[in-house]
Design a protein around this motif. Structure first.
Motif, PDB file in Angstrom:
ATOM      1  N   THR A  88       0.829  -1.195   0.000  1.00  0.00           N
ATOM      2  CA  THR A  88       0.000   0.000   0.000  1.00  0.00           C
ATOM      3  C   THR A  88       0.869   1.252   0.000  1.00  0.00           C
ATOM      4  O   THR A  88       1.963   1.285   0.557  1.00  0.00           O
ATOM      5  N   VAL A  89       0.349   2.275  -0.639  1.00  0.00           N
ATOM      6  CA  VAL A  89       1.031   3.553  -0.674  1.00  0.00           C
ATOM      7  C   VAL A  89       0.580   4.394   0.511  1.00  0.00           C
ATOM      8  O   VAL A  89       1.361   5.078   1.158  1.00  0.00           O
ATOM      9  N   ASN A  90      -0.743   4.265   0.812  1.00  0.00           N
ATOM     10  CA  ASN A  90      -1.325   5.060   1.902  1.00  0.00           C
ATOM     11  C   ASN A  90      -1.906   4.094   2.937  1.00  0.00           C
ATOM     12  O   ASN A  90      -3.041   3.635   2.819  1.00  0.00           O
ATOM     13  N   ALA A  91      -1.157   3.798   3.949  1.00  0.00           N
ATOM     14  CA  ALA A  91      -1.561   2.816   4.965  1.00  0.00           C
ATOM     15  C   ALA A  91      -2.778   3.276   5.744  1.00  0.00           C
ATOM     16  O   ALA A  91      -3.634   2.459   6.124  1.00  0.00           O
ATOM     17  N   THR A  92      -2.921   4.566   5.953  1.00  0.00           N
ATOM     18  CA  THR A  92      -4.065   5.095   6.704  1.00  0.00           C
ATOM     19  C   THR A  92      -5.360   4.879   5.925  1.00  0.00           C
ATOM     20  O   THR A  92      -6.363   4.448   6.492  1.00  0.00           O
ATOM     21  N   ALA A  93      -5.327   5.177   4.636  1.00  0.00           N
ATOM     22  CA  ALA A  93      -6.519   4.992   3.795  1.00  0.00           C
ATOM     23  C   ALA A  93      -6.867   3.507   3.693  1.00  0.00           C
ATOM     24  O   ALA A  93      -8.044   3.130   3.743  1.00  0.00           O
ATOM     25  N   THR A  94      -5.868   2.669   3.560  1.00  0.00           N
ATOM     26  CA  THR A  94      -6.105   1.228   3.474  1.00  0.00           C
ATOM     27  C   THR A  94      -6.711   0.704   4.777  1.00  0.00           C
ATOM     28  O   THR A  94      -7.648  -0.094   4.756  1.00  0.00           O
ATOM     29  N   GLU A  95      -6.192   1.169   5.901  1.00  0.00           N
ATOM     30  CA  GLU A  95      -6.714   0.742   7.205  1.00  0.00           C
ATOM     31  C   GLU A  95      -8.155   1.213   7.389  1.00  0.00           C
ATOM     32  O   GLU A  95      -9.010   0.471   7.906  1.00  0.00           O
ATOM     33  N   ALA A  96      -8.469   2.441   6.945  1.00  0.00           N
ATOM     34  CA  ALA A  96      -9.840   2.973   7.041  1.00  0.00           C
ATOM     35  C   ALA A  96     -10.788   2.114   6.189  1.00  0.00           C
ATOM     36  O   ALA A  96     -11.904   1.794   6.618  1.00  0.00           O
ATOM     37  N   LYS A  97     -10.346   1.757   4.996  1.00  0.00           N
ATOM     38  CA  LYS A  97     -11.172   0.934   4.109  1.00  0.00           C
ATOM     39  C   LYS A  97     -11.365  -0.456   4.715  1.00  0.00           C
ATOM     40  O   LYS A  97     -12.460  -1.015   4.668  1.00  0.00           O
ATOM     41  N   ARG A  98     -10.308  -1.002   5.306  1.00  0.00           N
ATOM     42  CA  ARG A  98     -10.402  -2.318   5.933  1.00  0.00           C
ATOM     43  C   ARG A  98     -11.421  -2.299   7.070  1.00  0.00           C
ATOM     44  O   ARG A  98     -12.264  -3.190   7.180  1.00  0.00           O
ATOM     45  N   LYS A  99     -11.410  -1.281   7.882  1.00  0.00           N
ATOM     46  CA  LYS A  99     -12.369  -1.163   8.988  1.00  0.00           C
ATOM     47  C   LYS A  99     -13.795  -1.003   8.456  1.00  0.00           C
ATOM     48  O   LYS A  99     -14.733  -1.570   9.009  1.00  0.00           O
ATOM     49  N   GLU A 100     -13.952  -0.244   7.396  1.00  0.00           N
ATOM     50  CA  GLU A 100     -15.276  -0.071   6.776  1.00  0.00           C
ATOM     51  C   GLU A 100     -15.812  -1.422   6.289  1.00  0.00           C
ATOM     52  O   GLU A 100     -16.965  -1.767   6.521  1.00  0.00           O
ATOM     53  N   TYR A 101     -14.930  -2.188   5.617  1.00  0.00           N
ATOM     54  CA  TYR A 101     -15.338  -3.493   5.105  1.00  0.00           C
ATOM     55  C   TYR A 101     -15.663  -4.459   6.246  1.00  0.00           C
ATOM     56  O   TYR A 101     -16.624  -5.227   6.167  1.00  0.00           O
ATOM     57  N   GLU A 102     -14.879  -4.424   7.308  1.00  0.00           N
ATOM     58  CA  GLU A 102     -15.143  -5.291   8.453  1.00  0.00           C
ATOM     59  C   GLU A 102     -16.481  -4.946   9.113  1.00  0.00           C
ATOM     60  O   GLU A 102     -17.217  -5.846   9.554  1.00  0.00           O
ATOM     61  N   ALA A 103     -16.810  -3.650   9.161  1.00  0.00           N
ATOM     62  CA  ALA A 103     -18.103  -3.225   9.717  1.00  0.00           C
ATOM     63  C   ALA A 103     -19.249  -3.758   8.858  1.00  0.00           C
ATOM     64  O   ALA A 103     -20.276  -4.216   9.387  1.00  0.00           O
ATOM     65  N   HIS A 104     -19.061  -3.714   7.528  1.00  0.00           N
ATOM     66  CA  HIS A 104     -20.093  -4.267   6.626  1.00  0.00           C
ATOM     67  C   HIS A 104     -20.267  -5.770   6.872  1.00  0.00           C
ATOM     68  O   HIS A 104     -21.390  -6.268   6.928  1.00  0.00           O
ATOM     69  N   ILE A 105     -19.151  -6.449   7.016  1.00  0.00           N
ATOM     70  CA  ILE A 105     -19.215  -7.908   7.235  1.00  0.00           C
ATOM     71  C   ILE A 105     -19.938  -8.213   8.540  1.00  0.00           C
ATOM     72  O   ILE A 105     -20.782  -9.114   8.591  1.00  0.00           O
ATOM     73  N   GLU A 106     -19.658  -7.488   9.595  1.00  0.00           N
ATOM     74  CA  GLU A 106     -20.335  -7.708  10.879  1.00  0.00           C
ATOM     75  C   GLU A 106     -21.842  -7.463  10.757  1.00  0.00           C
ATOM     76  O   GLU A 106     -22.646  -8.206  11.301  1.00  0.00           O
ATOM     77  N   LYS A 107     -22.200  -6.379  10.049  1.00  0.00           N
ATOM     78  CA  LYS A 107     -23.628  -6.080   9.862  1.00  0.00           C
ATOM     79  C   LYS A 107     -24.304  -7.200   9.075  1.00  0.00           C
ATOM     80  O   LYS A 107     -25.396  -7.640   9.411  1.00  0.00           O
ATOM     81  N   TRP A 108     -23.635  -7.661   8.027  1.00  0.00           N
ATOM     82  CA  TRP A 108     -24.234  -8.715   7.214  1.00  0.00           C
ATOM     83  C   TRP A 108     -24.344 -10.027   7.989  1.00  0.00           C
ATOM     84  O   TRP A 108     -25.251 -10.816   7.737  1.00  0.00           O
ATOM     85  N   LYS A 109     -23.440 -10.286   8.907  1.00  0.00           N
ATOM     86  CA  LYS A 109     -23.549 -11.499   9.731  1.00  0.00           C
ATOM     87  C   LYS A 109     -24.848 -11.463  10.537  1.00  0.00           C
ATOM     88  O   LYS A 109     -25.551 -12.464  10.639  1.00  0.00           O
ATOM     89  N   GLU A 110     -25.169 -10.298  11.114  1.00  0.00           N
ATOM     90  CA  GLU A 110     -26.439 -10.153  11.852  1.00  0.00           C
ATOM     91  C   GLU A 110     -27.626 -10.306  10.911  1.00  0.00           C
ATOM     92  O   GLU A 110     -28.597 -10.980  11.235  1.00  0.00           O
ATOM     93  N   ASP A 111     -27.528  -9.653   9.747  1.00  0.00           N
ATOM     94  CA  ASP A 111     -28.610  -9.732   8.759  1.00  0.00           C
ATOM     95  C   ASP A 111     -28.848 -11.170   8.310  1.00  0.00           C
ATOM     96  O   ASP A 111     -29.991 -11.595   8.118  1.00  0.00           O
ATOM     97  N   LEU A 112     -27.747 -11.910   8.148  1.00  0.00           N
ATOM     98  CA  LEU A 112     -27.876 -13.297   7.690  1.00  0.00           C
ATOM     99  C   LEU A 112     -28.676 -14.144   8.668  1.00  0.00           C
ATOM    100  O   LEU A 112     -29.514 -14.949   8.251  1.00  0.00           O
ATOM    101  N   SER A 113     -28.432 -13.977   9.944  1.00  0.00           N
ATOM    102  CA  SER A 113     -29.186 -14.774  10.914  1.00  0.00           C
ATOM    103  C   SER A 113     -30.670 -14.380  10.892  1.00  0.00           C
ATOM    104  O   SER A 113     -31.545 -15.229  11.016  1.00  0.00           O
ATOM    105  N   GLU A 114     -30.961 -13.087  10.688  1.00  0.00           N
ATOM    106  CA  GLU A 114     -32.360 -12.652  10.581  1.00  0.00           C
ATOM    107  C   GLU A 114     -33.018 -13.204   9.323  1.00  0.00           C
ATOM    108  O   GLU A 114     -34.162 -13.673   9.366  1.00  0.00           O
TER     109      GLU A 114
END
Length: 183
Positions: A88-114
């Motif tokens: 990565t060229v910009n570690a901060t931007a990559t880390e922010a994107k990674r956290k965003e994606y992880e938040a989506h995955i967590e939300k979808w895990k809850e949605d999946l059980s529903e």
């Protein structure tokens, strides 16, 4: 039968020594009541079969929604894995994107059980509707046989057919009404 045939038949019954018109009237009334009950149970059965089909469709739609979210979640998980391996060229931007994606995955895990719970609920409704429909179908069949047996009485002039038909009719009503108790 035409009107003149009915009157001829009534005259024949009177001449044969049966109680005549009253016997014919009671048998005809019994057949008519059974025919109305057949119609009512048939409608209940058809509506319940339709309900089962609709619920099956809803369950399928719900499972499709579950699968779509699961696929999106899995794709995002692969993207996260790739992000971790790529330089990565910009570690901060990559880390922010990674956290965003992880938040989506967590939300979808809850949605999946529903989504899964909703789909299973619809499947349970399908099972209940099919069980009810089976009761209505059997009740309808018994009532139809009852109508036929009672009609045979008109031709044979043997009351045993009428009594057997009424007995089957009562059985058909009981079986059909037991469909209302299916939960």
């Amino acid at each position: 039968m035409e009107a003149n045939e009915v009157s001829e038949f009534a005259n024949q019954m009177k001449e044969s020594g049966e109680s005549g018109g009253e016997s014919l009237k009671s048998i005809s009334l019994g057949i008519s009541i059974l025919a109305v009950l057949v119609a009512m149970v048939t409608v209940l059965g058809h509506r319940t079969h339709t309900e089962a089909v609709l619920m099956q469709s809803r369950a399928g739609d719900q499972w499709n929604e579950y699968q779509a979210k699961k696929i999106r979640m899995d794709n995002l998980a692969v993207t996260l894995d790739l992000l971790a391996m790529e330089p990565t060229v910009n570690a901060t931007a990559t880390e922010a994107k990674r956290k965003e994606y992880e938040a989506h995955i967590e939300k979808w895990k809850e949605d999946l059980s529903e989504e899964q719970a909703k789909a299973r609920e619809f499947e349970a409704e399908v099972t209940r509707a099919e069980a009810k429909a089976s009761h209505y179908d059997l009740g309808e069949a018994l009532l139809q046989i009852a109508v036929v047996l009672c009609s045979i009485t008109l031709f044979t002039r043997k009351r045993a057919y009428f009594l057997l038909g009424l007995s089957l009719g009562v059985g058909g009503i009981i079986v059909a009404m037991s469909g209302l108790l299916v939960h």
